[in-house]
Structures are given as C-alpha cells and as structure tokens.
Design a protein around this motif. Structure first.
Motif, PDB file in Angstrom:
ATOM      1  N   GLY A   1      27.665 -40.773 -54.939  1.00  0.00           N
ATOM      2  CA  GLY A   1      26.860 -39.867 -54.120  1.00  0.00           C
ATOM      3  C   GLY A   1      25.446 -39.896 -54.646  1.00  0.00           C
ATOM      4  N   LYS A   2      24.493 -39.485 -53.827  1.00  0.00           N
ATOM      5  CA  LYS A   2      23.093 -39.540 -54.256  1.00  0.00           C
ATOM      6  C   LYS A   2      22.895 -38.657 -55.487  1.00  0.00           C
ATOM      7  CE  LYS A   2      18.364 -39.198 -52.517  1.00  0.00           C
ATOM      8  NZ  LYS A   2      17.516 -38.855 -51.350  1.00  0.00           N
TER       9      LYS A   2
ATOM     10  N   LYS B   1      24.977 -50.621 -42.821  1.00  0.00           N
ATOM     11  CA  LYS B   1      25.807 -50.459 -41.633  1.00  0.00           C
ATOM     12  C   LYS B   1      25.695 -49.026 -41.142  1.00  0.00           C
ATOM     13  CE  LYS B   1      29.397 -53.994 -41.963  1.00  0.00           C
ATOM     14  NZ  LYS B   1      30.873 -54.240 -42.004  1.00  0.00           N
ATOM     15  N   ASN B   2      25.350 -48.900 -39.877  1.00  0.00           N
ATOM     16  CA  ASN B   2      25.299 -47.576 -39.243  1.00  0.00           C
ATOM     17  C   ASN B   2      24.404 -46.607 -40.004  1.00  0.00           C
ATOM     18  OD1 ASN B   2      27.230 -48.474 -37.303  1.00  0.00           O
ATOM     19  ND2 ASN B   2      28.875 -48.024 -38.788  1.00  0.00           N
ATOM     20  N   GLY B   3      23.314 -47.126 -40.521  1.00  0.00           N
ATOM     21  CA  GLY B   3      22.355 -46.290 -41.223  1.00  0.00           C
ATOM     22  C   GLY B   3      22.731 -45.944 -42.648  1.00  0.00           C
ATOM     23  N   LEU B   4      23.886 -46.442 -43.124  1.00  0.00           N
ATOM     24  CA  LEU B   4      24.313 -46.207 -44.511  1.00  0.00           C
ATOM     25  C   LEU B   4      24.464 -47.545 -45.223  1.00  0.00           C
ATOM     26  CD1 LEU B   4      26.950 -43.380 -43.889  1.00  0.00           C
ATOM     27  CD2 LEU B   4      24.596 -43.126 -44.690  1.00  0.00           C
ATOM     28  N   ASN B   5      24.986 -47.517 -46.448  1.00  0.00           N
ATOM     29  CA  ASN B   5      25.122 -48.740 -47.241  1.00  0.00           C
ATOM     30  C   ASN B   5      26.584 -49.019 -47.565  1.00  0.00           C
ATOM     31  OD1 ASN B   5      22.446 -49.884 -47.855  1.00  0.00           O
ATOM     32  ND2 ASN B   5      22.058 -47.859 -48.752  1.00  0.00           N
ATOM     33  N   GLU B   6      26.958 -50.260 -47.336  1.00  0.00           N
ATOM     34  CA  GLU B   6      28.286 -50.723 -47.711  1.00  0.00           C
ATOM     35  C   GLU B   6      28.143 -51.472 -49.040  1.00  0.00           C
ATOM     36  OE1 GLU B   6      31.422 -52.316 -44.734  1.00  0.00           O
ATOM     37  OE2 GLU B   6      30.475 -54.078 -45.637  1.00  0.00           O
ATOM     38  N   LEU B   7      28.778 -50.930 -50.073  1.00  0.00           N
ATOM     39  CA  LEU B   7      28.686 -51.517 -51.407  1.00  0.00           C
ATOM     40  C   LEU B   7      29.798 -52.534 -51.593  1.00  0.00           C
ATOM     41  CD1 LEU B   7      27.606 -51.520 -54.397  1.00  0.00           C
ATOM     42  CD2 LEU B   7      29.317 -49.733 -54.850  1.00  0.00           C
ATOM     43  N   HIS B   8      29.427 -53.765 -51.914  1.00  0.00           N
ATOM     44  CA  HIS B   8      30.385 -54.813 -52.264  1.00  0.00           C
ATOM     45  C   HIS B   8      30.269 -55.030 -53.774  1.00  0.00           C
ATOM     46  CE1 HIS B   8      31.222 -56.380 -48.064  1.00  0.00           C
ATOM     47  NE2 HIS B   8      30.218 -55.512 -47.877  1.00  0.00           N
TER      48      HIS B   8
ATOM     49  N   PRO C   1      27.410 -42.882 -49.166  1.00  0.00           N
ATOM     50  CA  PRO C   1      26.910 -41.881 -48.210  1.00  0.00           C
ATOM     51  C   PRO C   1      25.408 -41.634 -48.306  1.00  0.00           C
ATOM     52  CG  PRO C   1      27.867 -40.763 -50.078  1.00  0.00           C
ATOM     53  CD  PRO C   1      28.042 -42.240 -50.333  1.00  0.00           C
ATOM     54  N   TYR C   2      24.647 -42.684 -48.564  1.00  0.00           N
ATOM     55  CA  TYR C   2      23.191 -42.522 -48.583  1.00  0.00           C
ATOM     56  C   TYR C   2      22.555 -43.806 -48.076  1.00  0.00           C
ATOM     57  CZ  TYR C   2      24.184 -44.406 -53.320  1.00  0.00           C
ATOM     58  OH  TYR C   2      24.657 -45.122 -54.381  1.00  0.00           O
ATOM     59  N   THR C   3      21.306 -43.685 -47.651  1.00  0.00           N
ATOM     60  CA  THR C   3      20.639 -44.786 -46.942  1.00  0.00           C
ATOM     61  C   THR C   3      19.810 -45.682 -47.841  1.00  0.00           C
ATOM     62  OG1 THR C   3      18.776 -43.319 -46.437  1.00  0.00           O
ATOM     63  CG2 THR C   3      20.546 -43.462 -44.796  1.00  0.00           C
ATOM     64  N   ASN C   4      19.279 -45.130 -48.928  1.00  0.00           N
ATOM     65  CA  ASN C   4      18.374 -45.890 -49.792  1.00  0.00           C
ATOM     66  C   ASN C   4      19.187 -46.625 -50.856  1.00  0.00           C
ATOM     67  OD1 ASN C   4      16.345 -46.940 -51.367  1.00  0.00           O
ATOM     68  ND2 ASN C   4      15.252 -44.988 -51.630  1.00  0.00           N
ATOM     69  N   SER C   5      19.199 -47.947 -50.787  1.00  0.00           N
ATOM     70  CA  SER C   5      19.988 -48.729 -51.749  1.00  0.00           C
ATOM     71  C   SER C   5      19.493 -48.559 -53.184  1.00  0.00           C
ATOM     72  CB  SER C   5      19.963 -50.210 -51.367  1.00  0.00           C
ATOM     73  OG  SER C   5      18.630 -50.709 -51.388  1.00  0.00           O
ATOM     74  N   ALA C   6      18.240 -48.137 -53.354  1.00  0.00           N
ATOM     75  CA  ALA C   6      17.691 -47.914 -54.699  1.00  0.00           C
ATOM     76  C   ALA C   6      18.347 -46.724 -55.382  1.00  0.00           C
ATOM     77  CB  ALA C   6      16.183 -47.711 -54.633  1.00  0.00           C
TER      78      ALA C   6
END
Length: 532
Positions: free
Chosen positions: A489-490, A463-470, A508-513
């Motif tokens: 945080g990364k 979402k919006n270039g970031l990741n929403e963690l469920h 607050p980071y884009t790469n889900s890995a």
C-alpha cells in the motif's frame, strides 16, 4: 564510521601459520583435560622460560600423542613420573612417546619445559605474537595476541579449536615492580628473593587456547562490582597504566551498561566464577576470556560508546562460551558479536540509531566468498564479511520472523543450549530452525554457503490506472522463498514472498515510484528490469 573502516582495512591482513596436524590420528586419540602453565617473562631479552603441565585422557589405546609448539621455542625436557619422555620435533609440532600403552579412559599428566624467543607481532592483534613495548615512563609493557597465529607460538599445547582444557592455572613470573595478568581470578602472588614476582591465576571454565592471555606492565588495579537483575555479584577488575588510572575509573563505567544490555539479550555473562576483566594493552584489543585486552585510548565512537569494550566483551558470549570448533565456522564468533554492537546501540539510543549503525556497516560487505569456509586448514578470509554481512544476515532473520519476543528468546536459549561448548555452524543452524519454528534451511544455504546475495527483480505494467507488479527472486538457491517487506500500500510496508517464479500483485496506487523494497531490514539486491 571511521573506526570501523580502519578495522575493516587492517583485519584483512591477518596471516596465520598452518596448524593442521602432521599425523591427525595422534591428535584425535586424546582430549585435553587441563593445563598448569608457569611462564617467566624476561623483557630485557624478549625471552620466555616456561613449563606446561598437561593432563590428557586417552580416547582409545595409544602410545604416542602429537602436540604443537613453534620452532622458535626449544623443548628442554618432558617430565613424566620420575623420568623424561622422548620427543620428536617436526616443524610446528612434536610427538611424545609413552613408556607403555595407555588404554581408553586412562588419564596422565606430563610437564613440557621450554625456552626461547617467541614470535614478535608486527601489528597485533591482526598479526599475532608477543608485543614488547614500553609505557611513557620507559617501563616494560607487554602483551600477547595469537588468534590467527595459534597459541603454540608461545605455549606447548594441542592447538585446535575443537578441544579446550576444562580448567587452566597460569603463573606469570615477572621482574619485581611489574604485574603479570592472565585469565580468570587472581588466587595468589609472591615476591621472590631472586628479584621476580609471581602472580597466580585460575580459570575454572573451559577456555580456547588462543584466549589464554599474558599481560605485563606497571599496572594500577581498579576494583568494581556489577549487580545483575537477580542481585548476583560479578567482580570487575581493571588493570591500567598508572597515567590512565583516573580516566579509566570513569570511562569503564560503561562496562555495567554493556553487561546489563547483553545479559538482557543473551543471558547471564558466561563466566561469573572467573570474573570480568579489562587489561590495558599495547594493541587495539582482543576477546581474551575473562581478560579482555583493551587499547582504544579511552575513546567513544560517534555513537557514544567504546567499540573495543562492547565488541570484545560481546565475544564472551559468542567465541568464548559458544566456540566454533573450526575456523571455517567463524561467523559464530564474529557475526553474532558484530550484531551485538547494533543491539547495544538499539538498547541505549533507540531503533532508528541502530539502523543508522547497521547501514554504516553495509558498505563494507563484499559478497565474494561464502560465509562458511573450507574445514581443517586453519582457514583465513581475505575480507570482513564475517563481521558486516554476518550482522546483516542476523538482522534479516529477525525481520523475517517479525517477532522480537521469539527472536530474543531464541538468542538467549542458543547461549544456554551451547553454554561452554565447541560447536559447528550446522549445530547453530539446526538450533535456530528448531527454536524459531521457521524453516531457515534454504535461507542458510543461500546466505551462508553462497557468496552472492539473492536479487529481488520486478517490473510494472500500468492497468486501469493502477500498477500490476511482476516480481520474482533470482538466487543461486532455487528453492529459497524469501519474505520481504515492500510497499503493498502507499507508504505502507507489508510482507511479500519472493521465489524463483514470476508472480503478479495488483498495487493499489498509480505512481510506480511509490513501490519500495525495505532494504533497511533485509539484506538483498533489488533490480527493476525492463518488461519483455
């Protein structure tokens, strides 16, 4: 680790005889006060001739009591006062009747005389009994291990973990030229005119029956002293085969590092009055109280320490001082002691090395049975989760608290609070909750009383270039709330609390890995699932 893999494979082969009382009331009516044991060991015929003077106190009025002795050994008489008591044998137990009723609080002593050929261990210590071996010079080399089998395989006794004698004397009678070694301190020895020698040992502390030890060989004796942080002296005695005298003097120096480490973590060695002893045995090892059996060929593992010295000595705190009252609660013995190995590595070689040690054990965890077993049946597990899962449970608890000062003070206070006592898992659980101030109640229900591990489940939505963690926790114990460190945080781990409800956290980071769950410090399963 090769050494631990061997341990895991063989330990599962333990077989025990049932030691449940035929008439439980006859055992519940009295407590053991002391034993005075005299044992003549006859290597040539693999026989023993013994006497045990047993002192008891009546807990209520009684006329009969039940004791244990394997049928391979014959009772030749029970002396009481100027006469003999009638004996009724029944398989592994026997009942003796007193001439008149004992009242509550009465104490009496009687002597059980017995002879026979005790069970021979097929592969001690996992398969219990006597070991009749010879050293490289062809001289007798004899040991005894009976944790699973029970001390009644060689000794008439009340063979229950929940009733320990307050003190014990052991006279070991052996052919001249040999030395007989048992628990506690050597208080006398005598060369007899009949070709035998006597060695008298005294144990001033309560001792579990399976820990009473008999060792016979042409031993050499090494004496040393350990000075603790307070300047107090602990006698160190090592009984080794003559050919190993020189190597033992050097190799056993690590005993002092072990004692210093464990006293730092758990408090003073629990048996200063009885001393510390290593005895070379014809089997791998056993935690015999103040008389640790050693058979590891003077070898260190790849982590730089002798596993048998560290593990079996760790049992002096967890098994010998703090003793489970029922085998169902053996995690008190094995989990804490296996954890002590990792703490030893951490102290000697640093935290990263300790994590490597723990991760090397993790693959042995089976998660097929709960840690706590059924009670009152001499329970034997078919796996080794008491060791490896148990150490990871304690490692996880330390990580949840995230306060080493609190954690290690708790371990010290645990040993002080239950010093020289037989206890239950529930008592340990309650103490840990109270002392840490953290409610581990649901944690214990999940990790000790449920076989399966809890599972962290999650999925990501961009979402919006970031990741929403469920995220949520899938666990049998639905009330469990488990704090676990994840990368909020990364490359930065922080706590996130998992429970049985789906919750959302904005990463607050884009790469889900970059999302990681810290499985180096927390025992759990992790599953990334497909979003609905």
């Amino acid at each position: 680790m090769k050494l631990k893999v061997v341990f895991c494979f063989v330990l599962a082969a333990i077989v025990a005889f049932p030691l449940a009382a035929k008439t439980p009331k006859l055992k519940a009516n009295y407590d053991i006060l002391s034993y005075q044991i005299s044992l003549k060991v006859l290597p040539q015929s693999k026989r023993i001739e013994g006497q045990n003077i047993i002192q008891i106190v009546a807990l209520k009025s009684l006329t009969k009591i039940e004791l244990d002795l394997f049928p391979q050994l014959s009772i030749t008489g029970v002396n009481f006062g100027n006469g003999n008591l009638p004996v009724q044998r029944d398989s592994n137990s026997f009942i003796i009747s007193f001439p008149k009723s004992l009242k509550k609080g009465d104490t009496v002593s009687f002597a059980v005389n017995y002879v026979g050929m005790p069970i021979i261990a097929k592969k001690a210590p996992w398969d219990g009994g006597f070991v009749w071996d010879k050293d490289s010079d062809g001289k007798p080399w004899i040991g005894l291990a009976c944790e699973g089998l029970g001390a009644s395989c060689w000794l008439p006794c009340k063979d229950q973990w929940n009733d320990e004698p307050n003190w014990v004397k052991v006279k070991v009678i052996v052919p001249q030229g040999l030395i007989g070694v048992s628990n506690g301190k050597l208080v006398g020895q005598l060369k007899r005119p009949d070709g035998f020698s006597e060695f008298d040992w005294y144990v001033s502390s309560p001792i579990n029956h399976y820990n009473i030890s008999i060792n016979v060989a042409n031993y050499e004796h090494i004496e040393d002293v350990y000075l603790n942080a307070k300047g107090e002296r602990l006698s160190l005695n090592y009984y080794v085969l003559a050919k190993n005298f020189v190597v033992a003097k050097t190799h056993f120096q690590q005993v002092k590092r072990m004692l210093q480490t464990f006293e730092g973590y758990f408090g003073l060695y629990p048996f200063y009055e009885d001393g510390y002893k290593l005895v070379e045995t014809p089997y791998w090892g056993m935690e015999h109280q103040s008389c640790v059996a050693y058979g590891n060929n003077y070898e260190n593992n790849k982590f730089g320490f002798d596993f048998i010295i560290v593990h079996e000595s760790g049992h002096e705190w967890f098994a010998n001082s703090l003793t489970a009252s029922d085998k169902a609660d053996m995690w008190i013995h094995e989990s804490f002691t296996t954890y002590s190995e990792a703490l030893y590595v951490e102290k000697q070689f640093g935290s990263p090395r300790a994590i490597q040690y723990l991760e090397g054990q993790k693959g042995n965890i089976k998660n097929k049975l709960p840690m706590i077993g059924p009670r009152d049946i001499n329970y034997e597990r078919p796996d080794n989760d008491l060791y490896y899962k148990g150490t990871w449970i304690l490692h996880t608890m330390r990580s949840i608290l995230d306060n080493d000062t609190l954690w290690f003070n708790t371990l010290k206070d645990l040993n002080q609070h239950f010093y020289h006592q037989t206890i239950t898992s529930k008592q340990v659980e309650d103490f840990l909750i109270k002392r840490t101030g953290y409610d581990f109640g649901t944690f214990f229900k999940q990790y000790l009383y449920v076989a399966e591990l809890p599972e962290v489940q999650y999925f990501m939505i961009e979402k919006n270039g970031l990741n929403e963690l469920h995220y949520r926790l899938n666990a049998k114990e639905k009330r469990l709330k488990l704090p676990v460190k994840v990368t909020l945080g990364k490359e930065k781990f922080d706590f996130l609390v998992f429970d049985n409800k789906w919750r959302i956290y904005d990463l607050p980071y884009t790469n889900s890995a970059d999302f990681l769950v810290d499985q180096k410090h927390f025992l759990l399963k992790v599953k990334q699932i497909e979003k609905n």
